[in-house]
Design a protein around this motif. Structure first.
Motif, PDB file in Angstrom:
ATOM      1  N   THR A  79      24.179  42.576  60.934  1.00  0.00           N
ATOM      2  CA  THR A  79      24.016  41.594  61.996  1.00  0.00           C
ATOM      3  C   THR A  79      25.104  41.792  63.059  1.00  0.00           C
ATOM      4  O   THR A  79      24.835  41.694  64.256  1.00  0.00           O
ATOM      5  CB  THR A  79      24.083  40.175  61.412  1.00  0.00           C
ATOM      6  N   ASP A 114      16.295  39.644  61.992  1.00  0.00           N
ATOM      7  CA  ASP A 114      17.213  39.764  60.869  1.00  0.00           C
ATOM      8  C   ASP A 114      16.452  39.389  59.595  1.00  0.00           C
ATOM      9  O   ASP A 114      15.456  38.667  59.662  1.00  0.00           O
ATOM     10  CB  ASP A 114      18.397  38.810  61.093  1.00  0.00           C
ATOM     11  N   GLU A 115      16.907  39.839  58.453  1.00  0.00           N
ATOM     12  CA  GLU A 115      16.264  39.531  57.167  1.00  0.00           C
ATOM     13  C   GLU A 115      14.762  39.809  57.252  1.00  0.00           C
ATOM     14  O   GLU A 115      13.934  38.961  56.937  1.00  0.00           O
ATOM     15  CB  GLU A 115      16.476  38.057  56.779  1.00  0.00           C
ATOM     16  N   ARG A 143      32.453  38.535  53.162  1.00  0.00           N
ATOM     17  CA  ARG A 143      32.088  37.213  53.691  1.00  0.00           C
ATOM     18  C   ARG A 143      32.893  36.119  53.031  1.00  0.00           C
ATOM     19  O   ARG A 143      33.374  35.200  53.688  1.00  0.00           O
ATOM     20  CB  ARG A 143      30.610  36.932  53.423  1.00  0.00           C
TER      21      ARG A 143
HETATM   22 MG   LIG Z   1      23.028  39.806  58.258  1.00  0.00          MG
END
Ligand SMILES: [Mg+2]
Ligand SMILES: Nc1ncnc2c1ncn2[C@@H]1O[C@H](COP(=O)(O)OP(=O)(O)O)[C@@H](O)[C@H]1O
Length: 467
Positions: A80, A296-297, A397
């Motif tokens: 992303t 995305d995804e 993350r």
């Molecule tokens: Mg992502």
């Protein structure tokens, strides 16, 4: 729909907050499209960034439509982030639309309608228009105060000149407000759009250059315009096809753009708009600016969506499609078939695939440094080393998320710098996935719907590329 309505919506101020990717300011490439080690908020992942740079070049040249790119890699490897970097490098004129695969399953519109809207958000139209403007130097702005305070609305007079003529215009309340907002005073050279009443300050007249000291160095001095006060001028609007769709499909069209409550747009409206845009292109009044649609995804889409994408990419006005997924070999939604990345082979076949790779310890450290800066968090060296270690052992993350929470813990003990103790504290407060899984295994029978054994859960989740 005799007159197609277009309008500028670009001036909307975007609210800037600190989001997950707010530190990303571009792809961090040099002029030869080589990735700099650390640049524009981007760290490492050089091969993928270089590949994204090539795509960027393709988009900028504007000649290639209907290409598609797949960013594939483990969670937290910057897929992303790279898409956002690409968006930042494009410039304001190139539309960039973002959706997440799961977003299109809404109750308000069919999934193909949602996809269609996303596609049209990613296609820009540059429209040239002739408008009438009044352009000149302001001699005097005179506003009459109403006799009774707050009584009738204000009126006034505006005197403007060019080198050849001088005219006095009557002012209504709306114009007075607009002049006030732009802080127009005598000596300014301004342009007023006759249709919209929009006022643009072009600069200060050279005849006032002796006021320089009072105005400061930012002031731009311009010549007093010559010729007539009223002129025809060519202006360029940049809008997306979706914006034109929305504005023309409802009486409250323009407001719908703000609320996002656009509903389904009828096929006839789109057809009419496409025909009109094609006409404008032929007359040289408009150009298509293919932008980027980022999904995305993408594994959340189902087989119908995938076949829609296949077809939509063949349209002459198609944008560049960028999709991202962290799935490996898995079921295509809506079928019982398995495929790479959960996407049908005929779509995969069209994609240029960019792989992202896990980060080294050094890179994780660098990304955490950048995030600390972005969030304005002062962190001691030792604490950073500990956080980096946590990043390596759990996930990038999770480590990024601990920055904010550790800063809060530090605040609470009235500390100035985040120290290791703050990191340790939030590490014990908030679980990472591994510890949470352990927890689940131990206490699963106390949760709802926990009849399935943890092993089954793991198998079900085996789609993800992570183990
Ligand atoms: Mg992502
Ligand atoms: N190469 C990078 N440089 C700087 N920040 C990055 C980089 N890769 C990832 N990040 C940051 O790390 C976090 C997770 O990355 P993300 O792009 O969301 O991963 P993915 O989409 O692959 O799951 C985000 O906050 C992202 O901005």
């Amino acid at each position: 729909m005799a007159e197609l309505k277009i309008s500028e919506t670009r001036d909307l101020t975007r609210i800037e907050r600190i989001g997950a990717h707010s530190h990303i300011r571009g792809l961090g490439l040099d002029s030869a499209l080589e990735a700099r080690a650390v640049s524009e908020g981007m760290v490492g992942q050089t091969r993928a960034r270089r590949a994204a740079g090539v795509i960027l070049q393709m988009i900028k040249e504007g000649k290639i439509a209907g290409r598609a790119v797949l960013l594939a890699g483990q969670p937290g490897t910057g897929k992303t982030a790279i898409a956002m970097g690409l968006a930042k490098s494009l410039g304001l004129e190139t539309p960039f639309a973002v959706i997440s695969g799961s977003e299109i399953f809404s109750l308000e519109m069919s999934k193909t309608e949602a996809l269609m809207q996303a596609f049209r958000k990613a296609i820009g139209v540059r429209i040239k228009e002739e408008t009438e403007v009044i352009e000149g130097e302001v001699l005097e702005v005179q506003i009459d105060r109403p006799a009774v305070a707050g009584a009738a609305s204000k009126t006034g007079k505006l005197t403007m000149k060019t080198t050849e003529m001088e005219t006095v215009y009557d002012l209504g309340a709306k114009m007075i407000e607009a002049l006030g907002k732009e802080k127009v005073q005598s000596g300014d050279v301004i342009a007023i759009d006759k249709a919209s009443g929009k006022i643009t300050k072009l600069g200060r007249s050279f005849s006032r250059s002796r006021d320089y000291d009072a105005m400061g160095p930012q002031t731009k001095f311009v010549q007093c315009p010559d010729g007539e006060l009223q002129k025809r001028k060519e202006v360029v609007h940049c809008v997306t096809l979706h914006e034109i769709d929305v504005i023309n499909s409802r009486t409250q069209g323009f407001l719908a753009l703000f609320t996002g409550d656009t509903g389904e747009i009828r096929a006839e409206v789109r057809e009419q708009i496409d025909t009109k845009v094609a006409e404008w292109r032929e007359e040289g009044k408009a150009e298509i600016v293919p932008g980027v649609l980022f999904i995305d995804e993408v594994h959340m889409l189902d087989i119908e969506c995938f076949s829609f994408l296949n077809r939509a990419l063949e349209n002459e006005m198609a944008p560049i499609l960028v999709v991202a997924t962290n799935r490996g070999f898995t079921k295509i939604r809506g079928t019982n078939e398995k495929s790479q990345h959960g996407m049908p082979i005929d779509l995969l076949d069209r994609l240029l695939i960019i792989n992202t790779e896990p980060y080294t310890k050094g890179e994780i450290r660098k990304i955490l440094d950048i995030r600390c800066q972005e969030e304005d968090v002062e962190m001691a060296e030792e604490a950073k080393a500990l956080l980096t270690h946590i990043g390596v052992e759990t996930s990038l993350r999770y480590a990024i998320n601990l920055i904010t929470t550790a800063a809060l813990a530090c605040q609470k003990r009235k500390g100035k710098n985040v120290e290791s103790e703050d990191i340790t504290r939030v590490y014990s407060l908030f679980l990472d996935v591994k510890r949470s899984t352990q927890n689940l295994m131990e206490y699963q029978n106390q949760y709802m719907f926990s009849s399935s054994s943890a092993k089954e859960v793991e198998e079900d989740d085996g789609n993800a590329m992570v183990s």
